[in-house]
Scaffold this active site. Sequence first.
Site, PDB file in Angstrom:
ATOM      1  N   HIS A  68     -62.122  43.958 -11.409  1.00  0.00           N
ATOM      2  CA  HIS A  68     -62.251  43.223 -10.147  1.00  0.00           C
ATOM      3  C   HIS A  68     -61.024  43.432  -9.259  1.00  0.00           C
ATOM      4  O   HIS A  68     -61.135  43.580  -8.046  1.00  0.00           O
ATOM      5  CB  HIS A  68     -62.473  41.732 -10.419  1.00  0.00           C
ATOM      6  CG  HIS A  68     -63.765  41.456 -11.120  1.00  0.00           C
ATOM      7  ND1 HIS A  68     -64.944  42.051 -10.748  1.00  0.00           N
ATOM      8  CD2 HIS A  68     -64.071  40.667 -12.187  1.00  0.00           C
ATOM      9  CE1 HIS A  68     -65.930  41.640 -11.546  1.00  0.00           C
ATOM     10  NE2 HIS A  68     -65.414  40.808 -12.438  1.00  0.00           N
TER      11      HIS A  68
ATOM     12  N   ASP B  96     -70.907  47.305  -7.018  1.00  0.00           N
ATOM     13  CA  ASP B  96     -71.246  47.071  -8.418  1.00  0.00           C
ATOM     14  C   ASP B  96     -70.436  48.014  -9.307  1.00  0.00           C
ATOM     15  O   ASP B  96     -70.057  49.107  -8.886  1.00  0.00           O
ATOM     16  CB  ASP B  96     -72.754  47.312  -8.601  1.00  0.00           C
ATOM     17  CG  ASP B  96     -73.269  46.740  -9.911  1.00  0.00           C
ATOM     18  OD1 ASP B  96     -72.535  45.989 -10.570  1.00  0.00           O
ATOM     19  OD2 ASP B  96     -74.413  47.055 -10.278  1.00  0.00           O
TER      20      ASP B  96
ATOM     21  N   LEU C 159     -64.045  45.704  14.236  1.00  0.00           N
ATOM     22  CA  LEU C 159     -65.011  45.560  13.139  1.00  0.00           C
ATOM     23  C   LEU C 159     -65.291  44.095  12.813  1.00  0.00           C
ATOM     24  O   LEU C 159     -64.363  43.296  12.686  1.00  0.00           O
ATOM     25  CB  LEU C 159     -64.453  46.258  11.884  1.00  0.00           C
ATOM     26  CG  LEU C 159     -65.252  46.090  10.597  1.00  0.00           C
ATOM     27  CD1 LEU C 159     -66.561  46.878  10.672  1.00  0.00           C
ATOM     28  CD2 LEU C 159     -64.436  46.547   9.389  1.00  0.00           C
TER      29      LEU C 159
HETATM   30  C1  FPP Z   1     -69.484  43.835  -9.359  1.00  0.00           C
HETATM   31  O1  FPP Z   1     -69.060  44.409 -10.548  1.00  0.00           O
HETATM   32  C2  FPP Z   1     -68.521  42.909  -8.842  1.00  0.00           C
HETATM   33  C3  FPP Z   1     -68.709  41.588  -8.574  1.00  0.00           C
HETATM   34  C4  FPP Z   1     -69.973  40.859  -8.742  1.00  0.00           C
HETATM   35  C5  FPP Z   1     -67.620  40.805  -8.068  1.00  0.00           C
HETATM   36  C6  FPP Z   1     -67.131  41.354  -6.777  1.00  0.00           C
HETATM   37  C7  FPP Z   1     -65.721  41.128  -6.635  1.00  0.00           C
HETATM   38  C8  FPP Z   1     -64.862  42.051  -6.155  1.00  0.00           C
HETATM   39  C9  FPP Z   1     -65.197  43.403  -5.683  1.00  0.00           C
HETATM   40  C10 FPP Z   1     -63.470  41.706  -6.073  1.00  0.00           C
HETATM   41  C11 FPP Z   1     -63.196  40.656  -5.063  1.00  0.00           C
HETATM   42  C12 FPP Z   1     -63.545  41.048  -3.702  1.00  0.00           C
HETATM   43  C13 FPP Z   1     -62.876  40.601  -2.625  1.00  0.00           C
HETATM   44  C14 FPP Z   1     -63.405  40.869  -1.291  1.00  0.00           C
HETATM   45  C15 FPP Z   1     -61.618  39.874  -2.712  1.00  0.00           C
HETATM   46  P1  FPP Z   1     -69.665  43.873 -11.907  1.00  0.00           P
HETATM   47  O2  FPP Z   1     -68.723  42.870 -12.464  1.00  0.00           O
HETATM   48  O3  FPP Z   1     -71.049  43.384 -11.662  1.00  0.00           O
HETATM   49  O4  FPP Z   1     -69.643  45.172 -12.750  1.00  0.00           O
HETATM   50  P2  FPP Z   1     -70.589  45.548 -13.977  1.00  0.00           P
HETATM   51  O5  FPP Z   1     -72.005  45.543 -13.466  1.00  0.00           O
HETATM   52  O6  FPP Z   1     -70.132  46.912 -14.358  1.00  0.00           O
HETATM   53  O7  FPP Z   1     -70.360  44.531 -15.052  1.00  0.00           O
END
Ligand code: FPP
Length: 246
Positions: A42, A25, A136
């Site tokens: 991201h 997060d 893994l």
């Molecule tokens: C959380 O940060 C992130 C997500 C819900 C998206 C996850 C995506 C990635 C980590 C990138 C892609 C991953 C791979 C494996 C290719 P948020 O957007 O909820 O952050 P915030 O709460 O600060 O808005």
Amino acid sequence: MTKKEELLSKLDHKKLPQHIAIIMDGNGRWAKKRGLPRSAGHLAGVKTVRRIVRTSSNIGIKFLTVYAFSTENWKRPKNEVSIIMSLFKIYLKKEISTFNKNDVRLNVIGNIGDLSDGLRKIIDNALEKTSANRGLRFTLAINYGSREEIINAVKNIVNDVERGIISRDINENVISRYLYTSDLPDPDLLIRTSGEMRISNFLLWQLSYAEIWVTDTYWPDFEQTEYMKAILDYQNRQRRFGKHNG
Ligand code: FPP
């Protein structure tokens, strides 16, 4: 000795958590703090995924599961959803050779049937190309929601009971076998970045006895040293599984 080497030397390799689950997060807040678009957060988050997969593999973690996209994440702006989907595609194409070099076997959980044909094909290809690896086991939760998973399991159980495939005698093992995680052990340790004290519909059944470790660090800034600290902290806790301490 660097901080990383010092922490690494403290790890008890006989007491490693077998399965680590992570709620990644804070990508958005990381970007906002820098005056960047959320997509930059991201993108930086993907780098952290690479780093943590490599570290997990190096220290001998057997199972790593990360929450990449929830069933609720579709409610985000269209443009952001499409950027995240593109990142999955790029990552899953590009990463196959690294997975194979490090003996990492990919796994995907979630309602995969509702993803685009393009992404599904890329997922199937990555699963197949890494299926012989024995190091893994790295699970990406994409379009995953624990309640959806449980509903899906209950429907399949009812169906199989009605067709006489299984008996009505439903117990914990039966439920576990019908979840997307049927071939994974329950997580021992749950890590959540960026400070929120929530489970957010992630592995509700499977996390019943997991130790929880939360850091204020945003996901893109989550470093190997902090990962080691989480594991060390886990090693110093006493797990009771509901039993008393006597
Ligand atoms: C959380 O940060 C992130 C997500 C819900 C998206 C996850 C995506 C990635 C980590 C990138 C892609 C991953 C791979 C494996 C290719 P948020 O957007 O909820 O952050 P915030 O709460 O600060 O808005």
